[in-house]
Design a protein around this motif. Structure first.
Motif, PDB file in Angstrom:
ATOM      1  N   ALA A   1     -90.833  -0.986   9.361  1.00 25.46           N
ATOM      2  CA  ALA A   1     -91.200  -0.171  10.512  1.00 25.46           C
ATOM      3  C   ALA A   1     -89.970   0.599  10.992  1.00 25.46           C
ATOM      4  N   PRO A   2     -90.179   1.775  11.555  1.00 26.70           N
ATOM      5  CA  PRO A   2     -89.027   2.547  12.048  1.00 26.70           C
ATOM      6  C   PRO A   2     -88.399   1.892  13.282  1.00 26.70           C
ATOM      7  N   ASP A   3     -87.183   2.282  13.569  1.00 33.51           N
ATOM      8  CA  ASP A   3     -86.491   1.781  14.754  1.00 33.51           C
ATOM      9  C   ASP A   3     -87.226   2.243  16.013  1.00 33.51           C
ATOM     10  N   GLY A   4     -87.110   1.456  17.066  1.00 34.33           N
ATOM     11  CA  GLY A   4     -87.753   1.808  18.327  1.00 34.33           C
ATOM     12  C   GLY A   4     -89.116   1.181  18.499  1.00 34.33           C
ATOM     13  N   LEU A   5     -89.584   0.417  17.494  1.00 30.07           N
ATOM     14  CA  LEU A   5     -90.862  -0.284  17.585  1.00 30.07           C
ATOM     15  C   LEU A   5     -90.619  -1.774  17.404  1.00 30.07           C
ATOM     16  N   ALA A   6     -91.409  -2.597  18.095  1.00 26.66           N
ATOM     17  CA  ALA A   6     -91.232  -4.044  17.999  1.00 26.66           C
ATOM     18  C   ALA A   6     -92.562  -4.736  18.241  1.00 26.66           C
ATOM     19  N   THR A   7     -92.710  -5.938  17.676  1.00 26.79           N
ATOM     20  CA  THR A   7     -93.900  -6.756  17.915  1.00 26.79           C
ATOM     21  C   THR A   7     -93.764  -7.449  19.267  1.00 26.79           C
ATOM     22  N   ARG A   8     -94.824  -8.120  19.703  1.00 22.59           N
ATOM     23  CA  ARG A   8     -94.772  -8.848  20.974  1.00 22.59           C
ATOM     24  C   ARG A   8     -93.682  -9.915  20.963  1.00 22.59           C
ATOM     25  N   ARG A   9     -93.566 -10.624  19.863  1.00 22.50           N
ATOM     26  CA  ARG A   9     -92.532 -11.667  19.788  1.00 22.50           C
ATOM     27  C   ARG A   9     -91.134 -11.078  19.835  1.00 22.50           C
ATOM     28  N   GLN A  10     -90.939  -9.952  19.172  1.00 18.58           N
ATOM     29  CA  GLN A  10     -89.634  -9.310  19.200  1.00 18.58           C
ATOM     30  C   GLN A  10     -89.320  -8.789  20.601  1.00 18.58           C
ATOM     31  N   LEU A  11     -90.340  -8.277  21.291  1.00 17.67           N
ATOM     32  CA  LEU A  11     -90.137  -7.842  22.667  1.00 17.67           C
ATOM     33  C   LEU A  11     -89.749  -9.027  23.544  1.00 17.67           C
ATOM     34  N   ARG A  12     -90.470 -10.140  23.384  1.00 16.08           N
ATOM     35  CA  ARG A  12     -90.198 -11.323  24.200  1.00 16.08           C
ATOM     36  C   ARG A  12     -88.786 -11.851  23.955  1.00 16.08           C
ATOM     37  N   ALA A  13     -88.314 -11.800  22.726  1.00 15.51           N
ATOM     38  CA  ALA A  13     -86.954 -12.246  22.413  1.00 15.51           C
ATOM     39  C   ALA A  13     -85.916 -11.383  23.123  1.00 15.51           C
ATOM     40  N   ARG A  14     -86.257 -10.154  23.419  1.00 13.60           N
ATOM     41  CA  ARG A  14     -85.352  -9.262  24.148  1.00 13.60           C
ATOM     42  C   ARG A  14     -85.580  -9.314  25.652  1.00 13.60           C
ATOM     43  N   GLY A  15     -86.517 -10.147  26.104  1.00 10.06           N
ATOM     44  CA  GLY A  15     -86.800 -10.244  27.534  1.00 10.06           C
ATOM     45  C   GLY A  15     -87.687  -9.122  28.034  1.00 10.06           C
ATOM     46  N   LEU A  16     -88.539  -8.593  27.139  1.00 12.84           N
ATOM     47  CA  LEU A  16     -89.420  -7.477  27.484  1.00 12.84           C
ATOM     48  C   LEU A  16     -90.870  -7.857  27.252  1.00 12.84           C
ATOM     49  N   ARG A  17     -91.783  -7.022  27.759  1.00 20.80           N
ATOM     50  CA  ARG A  17     -93.220  -7.175  27.541  1.00 20.80           C
ATOM     51  C   ARG A  17     -93.801  -5.780  27.314  1.00 20.80           C
ATOM     52  N   PRO A  18     -94.981  -5.676  26.695  1.00 19.38           N
ATOM     53  CA  PRO A  18     -95.547  -4.342  26.454  1.00 19.38           C
ATOM     54  C   PRO A  18     -95.810  -3.560  27.745  1.00 19.38           C
ATOM     55  N   GLY A  19     -96.220  -4.226  28.802  1.00 18.13           N
ATOM     56  CA  GLY A  19     -96.381  -3.548  30.090  1.00 18.13           C
ATOM     57  C   GLY A  19     -97.544  -2.579  30.146  1.00 18.13           C
ATOM     58  N   GLY A  20     -98.625  -2.863  29.432  1.00 15.53           N
ATOM     59  CA  GLY A  20     -99.815  -2.024  29.514  1.00 15.53           C
ATOM     60  C   GLY A  20     -99.823  -0.824  28.589  1.00 15.53           C
ATOM     61  N   GLN A  21     -98.790  -0.624  27.825  1.00 17.56           N
ATOM     62  CA  GLN A  21     -98.772   0.519  26.918  1.00 17.56           C
ATOM     63  C   GLN A  21     -99.716   0.275  25.735  1.00 17.56           C
ATOM     64  N   PRO A  22    -100.268   1.328  25.163  1.00 14.14           N
ATOM     65  CA  PRO A  22    -101.140   1.138  24.001  1.00 14.14           C
ATOM     66  C   PRO A  22    -100.329   0.780  22.755  1.00 14.14           C
TER      67      PRO A  22
ATOM     68  N   THR B   1    -104.001   8.322   9.188  1.00  9.18           N
ATOM     69  CA  THR B   1    -105.277   8.863   8.736  1.00  9.18           C
ATOM     70  C   THR B   1    -106.201   7.778   8.180  1.00  9.18           C
ATOM     71  N   THR B   2    -105.661   6.778   7.495  1.00  6.58           N
ATOM     72  CA  THR B   2    -106.493   5.736   6.884  1.00  6.58           C
ATOM     73  C   THR B   2    -106.914   4.675   7.878  1.00  6.58           C
ATOM     74  N   TRP B   3    -105.970   4.159   8.659  1.00  3.66           N
ATOM     75  CA  TRP B   3    -106.226   2.999   9.520  1.00  3.66           C
ATOM     76  C   TRP B   3    -106.396   3.357  10.992  1.00  3.66           C
ATOM     77  N   GLY B   4    -106.186   4.606  11.344  1.00  2.07           N
ATOM     78  CA  GLY B   4    -106.318   4.991  12.746  1.00  2.07           C
ATOM     79  C   GLY B   4    -105.035   4.839  13.537  1.00  2.07           C
ATOM     80  N   LEU B   5    -104.110   4.073  13.036  1.00  2.00           N
ATOM     81  CA  LEU B   5    -102.792   3.877  13.642  1.00  2.00           C
ATOM     82  C   LEU B   5    -101.744   4.124  12.566  1.00  2.00           C
ATOM     83  N   PRO B   6    -100.566   4.592  12.942  1.00  2.09           N
ATOM     84  CA  PRO B   6     -99.513   4.660  11.946  1.00  2.09           C
ATOM     85  C   PRO B   6     -99.260   3.265  11.371  1.00  2.09           C
ATOM     86  N   THR B   7     -99.264   3.141  10.062  1.00  2.00           N
ATOM     87  CA  THR B   7     -99.154   1.841   9.393  1.00  2.00           C
ATOM     88  C   THR B   7     -97.964   1.851   8.453  1.00  2.00           C
ATOM     89  N   TYR B   8     -97.197   0.763   8.534  1.00  3.50           N
ATOM     90  CA  TYR B   8     -96.005   0.634   7.710  1.00  3.50           C
ATOM     91  C   TYR B   8     -96.056  -0.683   6.968  1.00  3.50           C
TER      92      TYR B   8
END
Length: 128
Positions: free
Chosen positions: A26-47, A14-21
């Motif tokens: 942050a809850p499980d199942g979410l990761a930053t770009r660097r954390q994704l890259r460390a796992r061999g993943l990329r955002p892939g166009g998702q918001p 409600t305050t920032w427009g995005l869920p903010t932690y």
């Protein structure tokens, strides 16, 4: 709850427009770009799914923000193909080529100089 924690905790968005932690909470199942890259993943166009925030004295806004992406929607990193390697090599060769003398230096030419060190300081090179 501290005031700094309260400003950074907004799971509904409600305050920032995005869920903010708060940072590191942050809850499980979410990761930053660097954390994704460390796992061999990329955002892939998702918001952006959420953000983590912490206070920062160095930033003008007073907060440091990192965007989070969902792990289940992340895609694998694209492998480097021979064409991509050739493009990368050409880019790096261009960064090492002096525009003045056209020689390929063994290092990336500093942008502050714009030319290789030999062309930037010719007097010192003759003395040596």
């Amino acid at each position: 709850m501290s005031p700094a924690f309260g400003k950074c905790y907004d799971p509904t968005g409600t305050t920032w427009g995005l869920p903010t932690y708060p940072w590191r909470l942050a809850p499980d199942g979410l990761a930053t770009r660097r954390q994704l890259r460390a796992r061999g993943l990329r955002p892939g166009g998702q918001p952006v799914a959420a953000q983590v925030m912490r206070r920062s004295r160095r930033r003008k806004s007073g907060a440091l923000v990192a965007y989070l992406y969902r792990l289940d929607l992340a895609k694998p990193v694209r492998p480097m193909t021979p064409a991509l390697w050739r493009a990368h090599d050409a880019m790096m060769r261009a960064r090492r080529t002096c525009p003045q003398c056209s020689t390929v230096a063994g290092y990336c030419i500093p942008t502050s100089l714009g030319v290789c060190v030999t062309c930037a300081y010719p007097e010192e090179q003759r003395a040596a």
